[in-house]
Scaffold this active site. Structure first.
Site, PDB file in Angstrom:
ATOM      1  N   TYR A  57    -139.241  21.355 -14.008  1.00 41.18           N
ATOM      2  CA  TYR A  57    -138.710  19.995 -14.123  1.00 41.18           C
ATOM      3  C   TYR A  57    -138.259  19.500 -12.744  1.00 41.18           C
ATOM      4  O   TYR A  57    -137.148  19.767 -12.301  1.00 41.18           O
ATOM      5  CB  TYR A  57    -137.525  19.937 -15.093  1.00 41.18           C
ATOM      6  CG  TYR A  57    -137.820  20.362 -16.510  1.00 41.18           C
ATOM      7  CD1 TYR A  57    -139.117  20.363 -17.009  1.00 41.18           C
ATOM      8  CD2 TYR A  57    -136.796  20.772 -17.347  1.00 41.18           C
ATOM      9  CE1 TYR A  57    -139.385  20.764 -18.315  1.00 41.18           C
ATOM     10  CE2 TYR A  57    -137.059  21.166 -18.666  1.00 41.18           C
ATOM     11  CZ  TYR A  57    -138.345  21.163 -19.134  1.00 41.18           C
ATOM     12  OH  TYR A  57    -138.601  21.558 -20.430  1.00 41.18           O
ATOM     13  N   ARG A 296    -130.692   9.889 -19.510  1.00 42.10           N
ATOM     14  CA  ARG A 296    -130.795   9.496 -18.094  1.00 42.10           C
ATOM     15  C   ARG A 296    -129.453   9.079 -17.520  1.00 42.10           C
ATOM     16  O   ARG A 296    -129.296   8.963 -16.311  1.00 42.10           O
ATOM     17  CB  ARG A 296    -131.796   8.340 -17.947  1.00 42.10           C
ATOM     18  CG  ARG A 296    -133.184   8.610 -18.496  1.00 42.10           C
ATOM     19  CD  ARG A 296    -133.904   9.711 -17.735  1.00 42.10           C
ATOM     20  NE  ARG A 296    -134.260   9.321 -16.390  1.00 42.10           N
ATOM     21  CZ  ARG A 296    -135.431   8.782 -16.033  1.00 42.10           C
ATOM     22  NH1 ARG A 296    -136.356   8.561 -16.956  1.00 42.10           N
ATOM     23  NH2 ARG A 296    -135.693   8.462 -14.794  1.00 42.10           N
TER      24      ARG A 296
END
Length: 327
Positions: A57, A296
């Protein structure tokens, strides 16, 4: 928050676990490091103690962000779940995909879980995370080029050294789990599961229930699709992988939003968002132990965590199930 044990281990983690893929930016159209750290901290403040990440990631970025957030929270207060077996810095194993890193540079990613590679990956993850142990270490994808016993002999060694507490897998079939268990006891399998993606129920869920293995459901919100915020003309940021996925094409979006309209009255009844209702339904589903939810920013993280406050009646669950079964 509710906390659930993984398998028959003593490892207990939050039923809503923070998924840190998007935090790394890779395939999500970049990330804001400070926002990601705040999201993890905010989720912890409302009871989320477990964070799931992986080296791939952002090619280390997500693990570094998780490490920074954990230093501020306190290592003994959280459980870190990370992975191994996807290399972008070594051309060995099974080519998984061609991609671009966060700087837009082309990279090739390989599924590789050889013994020496795992030992190396673990050391790199520990460094990025700023810790001396990993609570749950998971193979990210099956590697057809490496014998399963070799892979899990390496993980056994890491457990004996105290660098790893528990072993899990991701995206493994029941047969692959059974083979791995000849070498090492597994506590979990992390697999994709959502209202519109229930393929694991055919075999994997049954195996895990019978053998007391936990299922960590990833993409329970189907990468944002089940929040109800994605419309047929939704504009994705450059680099956002979702724009090319079948589930994000206009027809499937319309079909999904029709399902969401049917269950929305139940969300409204509980003064909850659609996303919160979907997360609560997910962890009520037979065999599903944990739902991984990405965020987020802090607002999204808190909203995800508060899904735990919804208490669905059996009648409401059955109503949702009927709509899902007819999807």
């Amino acid at each position: 928050m509710e906390y659930r044990k993984l398998g028959d281990s003593e490892l207990e983690i939050s039923a809503i676990t923070f998924g840190a893929w998007a935090a790394g930016g890779w395939m999500w159209g970049s990330t804001d490091r400070n926002d990601a750290i705040e999201a993890i901290r905010a989720s912890y403040d409302v009871g989320v103690t477990a964070i799931d990440t992986a080296p791939i990631y952002g090619q280390g970025t997500s693990e570094e962000i998780v490490g920074e957030a954990v230093r501020e929270i306190g290592r003994d207060r959280v459980q870190i779940l990370t992975k191994f077996g996807m290399r972008w810095d070594l051309a060995k194993g099974n080519l998984a995909m061609h991609s671009k890193n966060n700087e837009g540079v082309d990279i090739d990613i390989y599924k590789f879980a050889g013994r020496d590679s795992i030992i190396y990956e673990c050391e790199q993850s520990l460094r990025r995370l700023g810790t001396d142990y990993i609570d749950l270490y998971q193979i990210h994808w099956p590697d057809p080029t490496t014998p399963i016993d070799e892979t899990f002999e390496a993980v056994t060694r890491l457990i004996e050294q105290g660098k790893v507490r528990h072993a899990g897998v991701c995206n493994y079939s029941a047969a692959e789990m059974e083979e791995a268990e000849k070498t090492l006891k597994l506590v979990s399998n992390q697999v994709p599961f959502s209202m519109v993606n229930r393929g694991i129920e055919q075999e994997t869920v049954s195996y895990c229930v019978v053998n007391n293995k936990s299922i960590l459901a990833y993409s329970p919100l189907e990468r944002g699709l089940l929040t109800g915020k994605i419309t047929a003309n939704y504009q994705f940021q450059p680099g956002d992988h979702r724009s090319k996925l079948p589930h994000f094409q206009p027809d499937f979006i319309a079909k999904t939003n029709n399902l969401l309209e049917k269950i929305k009255p139940i969300a409204d009844q509980h003064q909850a968002t659609l996303g919160q209702l979907v997360l609560r339904w997910t962890i009520e589903r037979a065999g599903i132990t944990i739902a991984l939810a990405g965020a987020r920013n802090a607002q999204q993280a808190v909203q995800n965590a508060k899904a735990i406050d919804i208490h669905l009646t059996q009648e409401e669950i059955e109503t949702i199930n009927e709509f899902v079964n007819n999807f």
